[in-house]
Design a protein around this motif. Structure first.
Motif, PDB file in Angstrom:
ATOM      1  N   SER A 132       0.480  -1.124  -0.560  1.00 57.17           N
ATOM      2  CA  SER A 132       0.135   0.276   0.002  1.00 57.17           C
ATOM      3  C   SER A 132       0.923   1.272   0.110  1.00 57.17           C
ATOM      4  O   SER A 132       0.639   2.188  -0.626  1.00 57.17           O
ATOM      5  N   ASP A 248       1.359  -3.550 -10.332  1.00 60.03           N
ATOM      6  CA  ASP A 248       1.419  -3.639  -9.126  1.00 60.03           C
ATOM      7  C   ASP A 248       1.065  -5.235  -8.565  1.00 60.03           C
ATOM      8  O   ASP A 248       0.612  -6.098  -8.873  1.00 60.03           O
ATOM      9  N   LYS A 281       4.252 -10.815   1.166  1.00 63.19           N
ATOM     10  CA  LYS A 281       3.089 -11.730   0.876  1.00 63.19           C
ATOM     11  C   LYS A 281       3.810 -13.106   0.150  1.00 63.19           C
ATOM     12  O   LYS A 281       4.731 -13.956   1.366  1.00 63.19           O
TER      13      LYS A 281
HETATM   14  C1  LIG Z   1      -2.492  -6.966  -1.140  1.00 65.11           C
HETATM   15  C2  LIG Z   1      -2.241  -5.914  -2.550  1.00 65.11           C
HETATM   16  C3  LIG Z   1      -1.994  -4.981  -1.952  1.00 65.11           C
HETATM   17  C4  LIG Z   1      -1.622  -3.932  -0.829  1.00 65.11           C
HETATM   18  O1  LIG Z   1      -0.947  -4.597  -0.167  1.00 65.11           O
HETATM   19  P1  LIG Z   1       0.626  -4.431   1.357  1.00 65.11           P
HETATM   20  O2  LIG Z   1       1.181  -4.954   1.122  1.00 65.11           O
HETATM   21  O3  LIG Z   1      -0.864  -5.665   1.979  1.00 65.11           O
HETATM   22  O4  LIG Z   1       0.350  -2.750   1.792  1.00 65.11           O
HETATM   23  C5  LIG Z   1      -1.629  -3.926  -2.723  1.00 65.11           C
HETATM   24  N1  LIG Z   1      -1.897  -4.535  -4.474  1.00 65.11           N
HETATM   25  C6  LIG Z   1      -2.359  -6.275  -4.398  1.00 65.11           C
HETATM   26  C7  LIG Z   1      -2.834  -6.555  -6.027  1.00 65.11           C
HETATM   27  C8  LIG Z   1      -2.610  -6.370  -3.235  1.00 65.11           C
HETATM   28  O5  LIG Z   1      -3.035  -8.316  -3.459  1.00 65.11           O
END
Ligand SMILES: *Cc1c(COP(=O)(O)O)cnc(C)c1O
Length: 468
Positions: A132, A248, A281
Motif C-alpha cells: 500500500s 502492482d 506476501k
Molecule cells: C495485498 C495487495 C496490496 C496491498 O498490499 P499490502 O502489502 O497489504 O499493503 C496492493 N495490491 C495488491 C494487488 C495486493 O494483492
C-alpha cells in the motif's frame, strides 16, 4: 489500520481476575481486573500484565488456517531470532545502523535484477511498510511526472489514473488521498480483470498512468501487462500520448519470476516505469515490508526524495512514514540469501501445486464451478453451480468457519455484481496435509448444505471478511 473510536460505555463493572495471576500470595493479590479503556492507576507486576494480555489474545484465530490472507504466517525460527535481534533498530537511522541500511540496498538491487531492469545500477527503490505504501509512492511519482509535463495547464487540469475495477483498495485510497480521478475499467462476462484496449481508450492528456495488476486479488489471475503496454504503444502512435505503466505486483512479482519465466511483465517492457511488491506476501516475510522500484531516476522525480541529516549522515529517503523497525528488511535479506532462486522456485512451485490440487478437487465436485485454477497466483475463486439453490457461497464460508477455516465469500464489482465467489489463497505453510484436512471438511459440509431449505446467511457482511 482500523480506525477505532473510544469505549462505548465508561462505567465498566470491574471483573475479577484469577487470583493465581498475582506475584505472591493469591489471597491478598489483586482480584479486580484493571480498567481497559483508561490507564490503570498503578503498575501491575509484569507476569500479571502479560498473562492478562496473553489470555485475551487466545481468542484470535489460528493464522495458519486463514485461507483469506496473502500475508506470510509462517517463517523459520532462525528468521524469528534475527527479527527479534533487530526490533530495536530504526530503519530511518541509516547512520547508526549502516549494515541494516546496506541490507536494504542489497534487497533493492536483488529485486532490480529479478525484475530485469535494463540497467540495475540505474534503478532506484526503497523498502516500505507494505504494497500500500509502495503504491502511494509510485502513484505520487506518476502524478508528479504528469504535473511537470503539464506545468502550463496544472493546476486546473484534473489528473486521472486508469485501472481495472478489480484493483486492491490501496489504489482507491491513493486516488482519494492525492485527489486523482480513478477511471475504472469494469469487468465484462468472463473477464474479471483489466482489458488493455478498454484501458487505452480511457486515456487522455490528464492520465498520469495505467496500473496493471499481477495478479488480481479477486481471483488470482494475472493481468495482461505486455498486451497493456502494446495497447498504449498503439495509442502513442495514434495520438502522441505517452502513458507510463505501474505494475502492482504485490503478490505476483514474487511468483512470476520463479514460475513463469517466459511471461514478460516487468522492466523488460520499456513502458513499465515502476513495480511494487509485498515482501510479506510471496516474498515470504512476516508482515511489515513492501518494496517499490523505479526503472531509473527519470521515473522518480528528484524533488520527492528527502535527505535528512539530523540523525547523522545524509541518506536520501522516499517514504510516507519516518521511523520503522529494521526486523522485516533484515528478514527479507535473510530469506533472499537463504532460498536463492532455486529455493524460491521450489517454495512457490509447491504452493502452486497445492493450489492446483485443491482447485482440481473442488472443481470435480458437482456443486461448484471454478473461475480460476490456481495456476497463476496460487489463488483461485469458485462459486456454486447453477443448479445449487439451497445454499450459497456465504453459507459455505460461514460453515467452514465452524471448523476454524477462514475462507472469504464476496460479490464481484461492476459489471458482475451478480456473481458471488469464494476465494482460497494458498501460502507457504498450507501443506498438502492441511489441504486434505480442508477438503475433508468441505466435502463433509456439502450434503448438509444441500439439505438447507434455502440460503441461510442473512448478514453477509458479518459472515465473512474479504481480505485483499
Ligand atoms: C495485498 C495487495 C496490496 C496491498 O498490499 P499490502 O502489502 O497489504 O499493503 C496492493 N495490491 C495488491 C494487488 C495486493 O494483492
Amino acid at each position: 489500520m482500523a480506525l477505532h473510536k473510544g469505549p462505548e460505555k465508561h462505567d465498566e463493572r470491574p471483573v475479577s481476575v484469577n487470583p493465581f495471576f498475582g506475584e505472591a500470595n493469591p489471597v491478598v493479590e489483586m482480584t479486580e481486573a484493571p480498567p481497559k479503556h483508561r490507564l490503570p492507576d498503578a503498575p501491575l507486576p509484569p507476569t500479571t500484565a502479560a498473562q492478562i494480555v496473553h489470555d485475551e489474545l487466545m481468542l484470535d484465530g489460528n493464522s495458519r488456517l486463514n485461507l483469506a490472507t496473502f500475508v506470510t504466517t509462517w517463517m523459520e525460527p532462525q528468521a524469528g531470532v534475527l527479527m527479534a535481534e533487530c526490533r530495536d533498530k530504526n530503519m530511518i537511522d541509516k547512520d547508526e545502523y549502516p549494515r541494516t541500511a546496506e541490507l536494504e540496498r542489497r534487497c533493492v538491487a536483488i529485486l532490480a535484477d529479478l525484475w530485469n531492469a535494463p540497467d540495475p545500477s540505474a534503478a532506484v527503490g526503497c523498502s516500505t511498510t507494505g504494497s500500500s505504501e509502495a503504491c502511494m509512492l509510485a502513484g505520487m511519482a506518476l502524478k508528479r511526472r504528469w504535473a511537470k509535463r503539464n506545468a502550463d495547464r496544472y493546476p486546473g487540469a484534473r489528473p486521472n489514473l486508469i485501472m481495472g475495477i478489480n484493483v486492491q483498495v490501496c489504489w482507491e485510497k491513493f486516488c482519494n488521498f492525492w485527489e486523482v480521478e480513478a477511471r475504472l475499467v469494469p469487468m465484462e462476462g468472463d473477464r474479471y480483470h483489466l482489458d488493455p484496449q478498454a484501458a487505452a481508450e480511457l486515456c487522455d492528456e490528464n492520465t498520469i498512468g495505467v496500473v496493471g495488476i499481477l495478479g488480481s486479488t479477486f481471483d488470482g489471475s494475472y493481468e495482461p501487462i505486455a498486451d497493456l503496454c502494446a495497447a498504449l504503444d498503439a495509442l502513442q502512435e495514434r495520438t502522441g500520448l505517452d502513458v507510463p505503466v505501474h505494475v502492482d505486483g504485490a503478490s505476483g512479482a514474487m511468483v512470476a519470476p520463479f514460475l513463469d519465466e517466459e511471461l514478460v511483465w516487468d522492466f523488460r517492457l520499456p513502458r513499465v516505469a515502476s513495480i511494487n511488491t509485498s515482501g510479506h506476501k510471496y516474498g515470504l516475510v512476516y508482515p511489515g515490508v513492501g518494496w517499490a522500484l523505479w526503472r531509473d531516476k527519470e521515473a522518480l522525480p528528484e524533488e520527492l526524495v528527502f535527505r535528512v541529516n539530523y540523525l547523522g549522515g545524509d541518506m536520501p529517503t522516499f517514504a510516507l512514514n519516518f521511523s520503522r523497525p529494521g526486523s522485516q528488511v533484515v528478514a527479507q535479506y535473510y530469506t533472499f540469501l537463504r532460498l536463492g532462486r532455486e529455493g524460491y522456485r521450489a517454495v512457490q512451485q509447491s504452493t502452486r501445486d497445492t493450489a492446483r490440487y485443491v482447485a482440481g478437487r473442488i472443481g470435480a465436485l458437482d456443486d461448484f464451478r471454478l473461475l480460476t485454477h490456481g495456476d497463476e497466483l496460487p489463488v483461485f475463486a469458485f462459486t456454486t453451480a447453477a443448479d445449487v439453490t439451497s445454499y450459497d457461497v456465504f453459507d459455505v464460508s460461514r460453515r467452514l468457519r465452524e471448523n476454524g477455516w477462514l475462507v472469504p465469500a464476496y460479490t464481484f464489482p461492476a459489471n458482475r455484481e451478480d456473481l458471488s465467489v469464494i476465494r482460497i489463497v494458498c501460502r507457504n505453510g498450507f501443506s498438502h496435509d492441511l489441504a486434505d484436512l480442508f477438503l475433508d471438511d468441505l466435502t463433509r459440509l456439502v450434503p448438509e448444505l444441500r439439505r438447507q431449505p434455502h440460503p441461510l446467511t442473512r448478514d453477509k457482511e458479518a459472515a465473512t471478511g474479504f481480505h485483499h
